[in-house]
Design a protein around this motif. Sequence first.
Motif, PDB file in Angstrom:
ATOM      1  N   LEU A  45       1.030  -1.319  -0.109  1.00 19.49           N
ATOM      2  CA  LEU A  45       0.111   0.290   0.373  1.00 19.49           C
ATOM      3  C   LEU A  45       1.533   1.269  -0.220  1.00 19.49           C
ATOM      4  O   LEU A  45       0.532   2.255  -0.413  1.00 19.49           O
ATOM      5  N   ILE A  46       1.995   0.899   0.630  1.00 15.40           N
ATOM      6  CA  ILE A  46       3.020   2.223   0.375  1.00 15.40           C
ATOM      7  C   ILE A  46       3.000   3.063  -1.109  1.00 15.40           C
ATOM      8  O   ILE A  46       3.027   4.283  -0.872  1.00 15.40           O
ATOM      9  N   GLN A  47       2.841   2.065  -1.973  1.00 14.64           N
ATOM     10  CA  GLN A  47       3.311   2.418  -3.447  1.00 14.64           C
ATOM     11  C   GLN A  47       2.734   3.999  -3.586  1.00 14.64           C
ATOM     12  O   GLN A  47       1.854   4.512  -4.420  1.00 14.64           O
ATOM     13  N   MET A  48       1.101   3.924  -3.052  1.00 16.76           N
ATOM     14  CA  MET A  48       0.320   4.417  -3.196  1.00 16.76           C
ATOM     15  C   MET A  48       0.195   5.667  -2.061  1.00 16.76           C
ATOM     16  O   MET A  48      -1.433   7.069  -1.843  1.00 16.76           O
ATOM     17  N   MET A  49       1.146   5.898  -1.117  1.00 19.66           N
ATOM     18  CA  MET A  49       1.080   7.116  -0.495  1.00 19.66           C
ATOM     19  C   MET A  49       0.650   8.416  -0.521  1.00 19.66           C
ATOM     20  O   MET A  49      -0.462   9.119  -0.182  1.00 19.66           O
ATOM     21  N   GLU A  50       0.979   8.972  -2.409  1.00 16.42           N
ATOM     22  CA  GLU A  50       0.479  10.110  -2.498  1.00 16.42           C
ATOM     23  C   GLU A  50      -0.366  10.047  -3.544  1.00 16.42           C
ATOM     24  O   GLU A  50      -1.487  11.019  -3.283  1.00 16.42           O
ATOM     25  N   LEU A  51      -0.755   8.901  -4.506  1.00 20.02           N
ATOM     26  CA  LEU A  51      -1.872   8.582  -5.222  1.00 20.02           C
ATOM     27  C   LEU A  51      -3.529   8.996  -4.931  1.00 20.02           C
ATOM     28  O   LEU A  51      -4.233   9.502  -4.794  1.00 20.02           O
ATOM     29  N   SER A  52      -3.349   8.434  -3.392  1.00 20.23           N
ATOM     30  CA  SER A  52      -5.237   8.106  -2.971  1.00 20.23           C
ATOM     31  C   SER A  52      -4.213   7.838  -0.956  1.00 20.23           C
ATOM     32  O   SER A  52      -4.859   6.794  -0.768  1.00 20.23           O
ATOM     33  N   PRO A  53      -3.938   9.143  -0.475  1.00 22.81           N
ATOM     34  CA  PRO A  53      -3.720   8.932   0.981  1.00 22.81           C
ATOM     35  C   PRO A  53      -4.424   8.326   1.362  1.00 22.81           C
ATOM     36  O   PRO A  53      -4.410   7.779   2.158  1.00 22.81           O
ATOM     37  N   GLU A  54      -6.083   8.688   1.662  1.00 27.55           N
ATOM     38  CA  GLU A  54      -7.177   7.704   1.394  1.00 27.55           C
ATOM     39  C   GLU A  54      -7.638   6.153   2.294  1.00 27.55           C
ATOM     40  O   GLU A  54      -7.781   5.785   2.460  1.00 27.55           O
ATOM     41  N   MET A  55      -6.906   5.679   0.901  1.00 34.09           N
ATOM     42  CA  MET A  55      -7.359   4.633   1.136  1.00 34.09           C
ATOM     43  C   MET A  55      -5.724   3.687   1.951  1.00 34.09           C
ATOM     44  O   MET A  55      -5.981   2.863   2.713  1.00 34.09           O
ATOM     45  N   VAL A  56      -4.612   4.348   1.971  1.00 32.40           N
ATOM     46  CA  VAL A  56      -3.646   3.959   2.480  1.00 32.40           C
ATOM     47  C   VAL A  56      -3.820   3.722   4.468  1.00 32.40           C
ATOM     48  O   VAL A  56      -3.475   3.770   5.035  1.00 32.40           O
ATOM     49  N   SER A  57      -4.653   5.263   4.591  1.00 34.00           N
ATOM     50  CA  SER A  57      -4.473   5.863   5.792  1.00 34.00           C
ATOM     51  C   SER A  57      -5.609   5.237   6.688  1.00 34.00           C
ATOM     52  O   SER A  57      -5.357   4.592   8.086  1.00 34.00           O
ATOM     53  N   VAL A  58      -6.237   4.119   6.110  1.00 31.39           N
ATOM     54  CA  VAL A  58      -7.330   3.256   7.272  1.00 31.39           C
ATOM     55  C   VAL A  58      -6.665   2.854   7.983  1.00 31.39           C
ATOM     56  O   VAL A  58      -6.764   2.027   8.752  1.00 31.39           O
ATOM     57  N   VAL A  59      -5.049   2.283   7.875  1.00 29.79           N
ATOM     58  CA  VAL A  59      -4.176   0.995   8.149  1.00 29.79           C
ATOM     59  C   VAL A  59      -3.691   1.967   9.358  1.00 29.79           C
ATOM     60  O   VAL A  59      -3.572   1.208  10.579  1.00 29.79           O
ATOM     61  N   LEU A  60      -4.284   3.173   9.766  1.00 25.31           N
ATOM     62  CA  LEU A  60      -3.979   3.668  10.746  1.00 25.31           C
ATOM     63  C   LEU A  60      -5.324   4.136  11.574  1.00 25.31           C
ATOM     64  O   LEU A  60      -5.240   4.776  12.926  1.00 25.31           O
ATOM     65  N   HIS A  61      -6.864   3.293  11.913  1.00 27.03           N
ATOM     66  CA  HIS A  61      -7.386   4.260  11.354  1.00 27.03           C
ATOM     67  C   HIS A  61      -8.046   3.947  13.190  1.00 27.03           C
ATOM     68  O   HIS A  61      -7.412   2.466  13.884  1.00 27.03           O
TER      69      HIS A  61
END
Length: 183
Positions: A45-61
């Motif tokens: 998921l780290i690959q998507m941090m800039e393009l779709s941060p909302e998709m990666v941010s859920v790991v910290l929910h």
Amino acid sequence: MKISPFFQHLRSAYQAEIDDLTFDSEGRDVLRQRLAERRKELGFLIQMMELSPEMVSVVLHQGFRFKSTAAMDHLLSHEAEDLPGWDTLADTIQLTPWAQILVDKLLDEPRGDWFLSVAAGLEYMYAKVDHTPVAKAASEDGDDEDSEDSPANAMDAEEEEEARAREEAGQDWMVEQGFDRKD
């Protein structure tokens, strides 16, 4: 609290992401299991941090405890290119032990500092909203008197178009990676 158009757009995308993870096709609450799966996929998921941060941010929910609403409100007023660094926010946020492990990994990434500021902002906004069915129905019926910060009022047509283009690009990338397109 003034929310920048950047966070306005990401707020609805983050809420949709959490909603998508919450229930399975039979209506069972599977959020905990799906978040655990996503956390195991962090390396990918780290690959998507800039393009779709909302998709990666859920790991910290549910991994943040906010000590300073003023600091978080200030964060939300910034655009993507002007975000304060994680090091300026870290003292105002308490992390759960499992989240600290993920944060340490994310900080090793070139844009990890920026991403963590975004993730904290998204989780803060999510935590401030009442997600009960009654509250959702009231906001959908237009009973929300504080519409000044609503995404529809905050974004002009050009910003909405840019937001749609980013969303579409993120979904295209996910399809290329073998995931189903979100509808």
